[in-house]
Design an enzyme around this catalytic site. Structure first.
Site, PDB file in Angstrom:
ATOM      1  CG  HIS A   1      25.571 -10.871 -42.253  1.00 15.33           C
ATOM      2  ND1 HIS A   1      24.585 -11.720 -41.818  1.00 15.33           N
ATOM      3  CD2 HIS A   1      25.063  -9.621 -42.114  1.00 15.33           C
ATOM      4  CE1 HIS A   1      23.540 -11.014 -41.412  1.00 15.33           C
ATOM      5  NE2 HIS A   1      23.800  -9.738 -41.593  1.00 15.33           N
TER       6      HIS A   1
ATOM      7  CG  ASN B   1      12.482 -20.522 -43.641  1.00 14.95           C
ATOM      8  OD1 ASN B   1      13.614 -20.308 -44.044  1.00 14.95           O
ATOM      9  ND2 ASN B   1      12.191 -20.701 -42.362  1.00 14.95           N
TER      10      ASN B   1
HETATM   11  C1  BV8 Z   1      24.042  -3.875 -36.940  1.00 19.10           C
HETATM   12  C2  BV8 Z   1      28.325 -13.329 -39.760  1.00 19.10           C
HETATM   13  C3  BV8 Z   1      24.105  -1.532 -36.772  1.00 19.10           C
HETATM   14  C4  BV8 Z   1      29.285 -13.973 -38.836  1.00 19.10           C
HETATM   15  C5  BV8 Z   1      26.233 -12.780 -38.612  1.00 19.10           C
HETATM   16  C6  BV8 Z   1      21.564  -5.870 -29.316  1.00 19.10           C
HETATM   17  C7  BV8 Z   1      22.958  -5.812 -29.256  1.00 19.10           C
HETATM   18  C8  BV8 Z   1      23.745  -5.723 -30.411  1.00 19.10           C
HETATM   19  C9  BV8 Z   1      23.131  -5.691 -31.659  1.00 19.10           C
HETATM   20  C10 BV8 Z   1      21.759  -5.762 -31.700  1.00 19.10           C
HETATM   21  C11 BV8 Z   1      20.969  -5.850 -30.548  1.00 19.10           C
HETATM   22  N1  BV8 Z   1      19.661  -5.912 -30.943  1.00 19.10           N
HETATM   23  C12 BV8 Z   1      19.588  -5.893 -32.292  1.00 19.10           C
HETATM   24  C13 BV8 Z   1      20.862  -5.770 -32.755  1.00 19.10           C
HETATM   25  C14 BV8 Z   1      21.246  -5.713 -34.114  1.00 19.10           C
HETATM   26  C15 BV8 Z   1      21.866  -7.066 -34.452  1.00 19.10           C
HETATM   27  C16 BV8 Z   1      20.760  -8.108 -34.432  1.00 19.10           C
HETATM   28  O1  BV8 Z   1      19.936  -8.130 -35.328  1.00 19.10           O
HETATM   29  N2  BV8 Z   1      20.752  -8.960 -33.390  1.00 19.10           N
HETATM   30  C17 BV8 Z   1      19.717  -9.979 -33.304  1.00 19.10           C
HETATM   31  C18 BV8 Z   1      20.318 -11.262 -32.760  1.00 19.10           C
HETATM   32  C19 BV8 Z   1      18.614  -9.431 -32.396  1.00 19.10           C
HETATM   33  N3  BV8 Z   1      22.409  -6.921 -35.758  1.00 19.10           N
HETATM   34  C20 BV8 Z   1      23.692  -6.555 -35.885  1.00 19.10           C
HETATM   35  O2  BV8 Z   1      24.466  -6.417 -34.969  1.00 19.10           O
HETATM   36  C21 BV8 Z   1      24.105  -6.254 -37.309  1.00 19.10           C
HETATM   37  N4  BV8 Z   1      24.722  -4.966 -37.326  1.00 19.10           N
HETATM   38  O3  BV8 Z   1      22.905  -3.891 -36.529  1.00 19.10           O
HETATM   39  O4  BV8 Z   1      24.796  -2.726 -37.061  1.00 19.10           O
HETATM   40  C22 BV8 Z   1      23.436  -1.096 -38.005  1.00 19.10           C
HETATM   41  C23 BV8 Z   1      22.087  -1.427 -38.254  1.00 19.10           C
HETATM   42  C24 BV8 Z   1      21.483  -0.978 -39.417  1.00 19.10           C
HETATM   43  C25 BV8 Z   1      22.198  -0.229 -40.325  1.00 19.10           C
HETATM   44  C26 BV8 Z   1      23.533   0.067 -40.053  1.00 19.10           C
HETATM   45  C27 BV8 Z   1      24.165  -0.372 -38.896  1.00 19.10           C
HETATM   46  C28 BV8 Z   1      25.116  -7.283 -37.801  1.00 19.10           C
HETATM   47  C29 BV8 Z   1      24.467  -8.644 -37.832  1.00 19.10           C
HETATM   48  C30 BV8 Z   1      25.404  -9.617 -38.547  1.00 19.10           C
HETATM   49  C31 BV8 Z   1      25.933 -10.625 -37.552  1.00 19.10           C
HETATM   50  N5  BV8 Z   1      26.698 -11.618 -38.279  1.00 19.10           N
HETATM   51  N6  BV8 Z   1      26.964 -13.646 -39.310  1.00 19.10           N
HETATM   52  C32 BV8 Z   1      29.112 -15.460 -38.828  1.00 19.10           C
HETATM   53  O5  BV8 Z   1      28.440 -16.012 -39.731  1.00 19.10           O
HETATM   54  O6  BV8 Z   1      29.671 -16.061 -37.911  1.00 19.10           O
HETATM   55  S1  BV8 Z   1      24.657 -13.191 -38.180  1.00 19.10           S
HETATM   56  C33 BV8 Z   1      24.272 -14.787 -38.605  1.00 19.10           C
HETATM   57  O7  BV8 Z   1      22.852 -14.838 -38.502  1.00 19.10           O
HETATM   58  C34 BV8 Z   1      24.555 -15.218 -40.026  1.00 19.10           C
HETATM   59  O8  BV8 Z   1      24.950 -14.181 -40.894  1.00 19.10           O
HETATM   60  C35 BV8 Z   1      23.197 -15.730 -40.462  1.00 19.10           C
HETATM   61  O9  BV8 Z   1      23.043 -15.762 -41.812  1.00 19.10           O
HETATM   62  C36 BV8 Z   1      22.383 -14.709 -39.818  1.00 19.10           C
HETATM   63  C37 BV8 Z   1      20.921 -14.854 -39.847  1.00 19.10           C
HETATM   64  O10 BV8 Z   1      20.615 -16.165 -39.548  1.00 19.10           O
HETATM   65  P1  BV8 Z   1      19.894 -17.006 -40.697  1.00 19.10           P
HETATM   66  O11 BV8 Z   1      20.710 -16.941 -41.933  1.00 19.10           O
HETATM   67  O12 BV8 Z   1      18.479 -16.567 -40.780  1.00 19.10           O
HETATM   68  O13 BV8 Z   1      20.046 -18.453 -40.125  1.00 19.10           O
HETATM   69  P2  BV8 Z   1      19.132 -19.118 -39.001  1.00 19.10           P
HETATM   70  O14 BV8 Z   1      19.773 -20.375 -38.535  1.00 19.10           O
HETATM   71  O15 BV8 Z   1      18.755 -18.072 -38.003  1.00 19.10           O
HETATM   72  O16 BV8 Z   1      17.797 -19.506 -39.799  1.00 19.10           O
HETATM   73  C38 BV8 Z   1      17.852 -20.531 -40.780  1.00 19.10           C
HETATM   74  C39 BV8 Z   1      16.460 -20.652 -41.317  1.00 19.10           C
HETATM   75  O17 BV8 Z   1      16.506 -21.603 -42.360  1.00 19.10           O
HETATM   76  C40 BV8 Z   1      15.479 -21.150 -40.283  1.00 19.10           C
HETATM   77  O18 BV8 Z   1      14.282 -20.378 -40.372  1.00 19.10           O
HETATM   78  C41 BV8 Z   1      15.200 -22.594 -40.702  1.00 19.10           C
HETATM   79  O19 BV8 Z   1      13.849 -22.972 -40.486  1.00 19.10           O
HETATM   80  C42 BV8 Z   1      15.473 -22.537 -42.182  1.00 19.10           C
HETATM   81  N7  BV8 Z   1      15.970 -23.786 -42.742  1.00 19.10           N
HETATM   82  C43 BV8 Z   1      16.720 -24.744 -42.140  1.00 19.10           C
HETATM   83  N8  BV8 Z   1      16.953 -25.747 -43.024  1.00 19.10           N
HETATM   84  C44 BV8 Z   1      16.346 -25.392 -44.184  1.00 19.10           C
HETATM   85  C45 BV8 Z   1      15.720 -24.153 -44.012  1.00 19.10           C
HETATM   86  N9  BV8 Z   1      15.025 -23.547 -44.984  1.00 19.10           N
HETATM   87  C46 BV8 Z   1      14.957 -24.175 -46.177  1.00 19.10           C
HETATM   88  N10 BV8 Z   1      15.533 -25.369 -46.425  1.00 19.10           N
HETATM   89  C47 BV8 Z   1      16.226 -25.999 -45.462  1.00 19.10           C
HETATM   90  N11 BV8 Z   1      16.795 -27.196 -45.729  1.00 19.10           N
END
Ligand code: BV8
Length: 232
Positions: free
Chosen positions: A112, A205
């Protein structure tokens, strides 16, 4: 888990949580306070670049002030130990911070992108982010003014190094996801790809992720203790 030689590790915001960096979907997480569709999309940048750049400046200041934690260090130790016995740890992160690098990880694939890099939307050049960069800055490569953005992948944009990631996944003999909610694709789909290749999978996690049922094994707890224990 036997004695794996090629481990594919996917990390998410949870590995940086104990370094003080916000996660996205936890209570009080970044996305709970800011709407990603308003800030982490090309449309948001086109409509309101100052707000988007301010948001990333705010997060960059957090990254610069943060320190790697024991989860990052455990991955460095595992990378070194595996290499010493002819193995390989492939580190793919969804995170845009540089804590893996600062902990000592030698190869980090930022699917990302990276918050500490800037990209010119006129010529595509990627350069280290400078704090004085803003909407009126000129690109260090082509001189175009006002076209600089963070070198991160926004929603709807193509993640980086997908071919490299897919090749590493196919070659792995263990898939581990650490600190990710399994909410964002294509990263969230990798565990299913690993299963289809009969690669053992484990999630580490704080709590079961959105795709917990896809994993063969799981260790729940803070990454700073659960990951070193798992990799020991
Ligand atoms: C793509 C960078 C095509 C910027 C990020 C509808 C409209 C548009 C798009 C879509 C759609 N439906 C689906 C999509 C695809 C979309 C998508 O997946 N959307 C989701 C919301 C449904 N994806 C995209 O658009 C991607 N591009 O699809 O292009 C394509 C596809 C395939 C092949 C070619 C082309 C691009 C996605 C990238 C977006 N950019 N970030 C920025 O950072 O500002 S996303 C953002 O979310 C971060 O990168 C982050 O890393 C990522 C995922 O989140 P997590 O890392 O999992 O973090 P989160 O908070 O969610 O979870 C933390 C976890 O840790 C929790 O489970 C928690 O319990 C745990 N935790 C907390 N504390 C601890 C812990 N675990 C252990 N120890 C702890 N102490």
């Amino acid at each position: 888990m036997g004695d794996p030689k090629k481990i594919f590790v996917l990390t998410g915001a949870g590995v940086s949580a104990e370094s003080g960096l916000g996660t996205f979907r936890d209570r009080g997480g970044i996305w709970a306070r800011f709407d990603p569709m308003r800030l982490a999309t090309p449309e948001a940048y086109a409509a309101d670049p100052d707000t988007v750049l301010d948001f990333y400046d705010h997060r960059r200041r957090g990254v610069v002030a943060a320190e790697p934690n024991a989860a990052h260090v455990a991955l460095v130790r595992a990378e070194t130990r595996l290499a010493a016995r002819g193995g390989h740890l492939f580190l793919c992160t969804q995170n845009v911070d540089d804590l893996h690098e600062r902990a000592g990880s030698r190869t980090v694939v930022h699917m990302h992108g990276e918050l500490l890099k800037a990209r010119c939307t006129a010529c595509g050049a990627v350069t280290p982010w400078r704090d004085d960069l803003n909407r009126t800055s000129a690109c260090p490569a082509c001189g175009t003014v006002g076209r600089m953005r963070p070198d991160v992948v926004w929603f709807g944009e193509m993640p980086m190094q997908l071919d490299t990631i897919e090749d590493a996944l196919a070659a792995a003999d263990l898939f581990v996801a650490v600190g990710t909610s399994g909410a964002v694709y294509p990263a969230a789909g990798y565990v299913r790809q690993a299963r289809a290749l009969n690669i053992p999978t484990c999630e580490i996690n704080l709590e079961p992720s959105d795709n917990a049922e896809a994993f063969d094994d799981a260790r729940y707890g803070p990454a700073s203790t659960a990951l070193p224990r798992f990799l020991a």
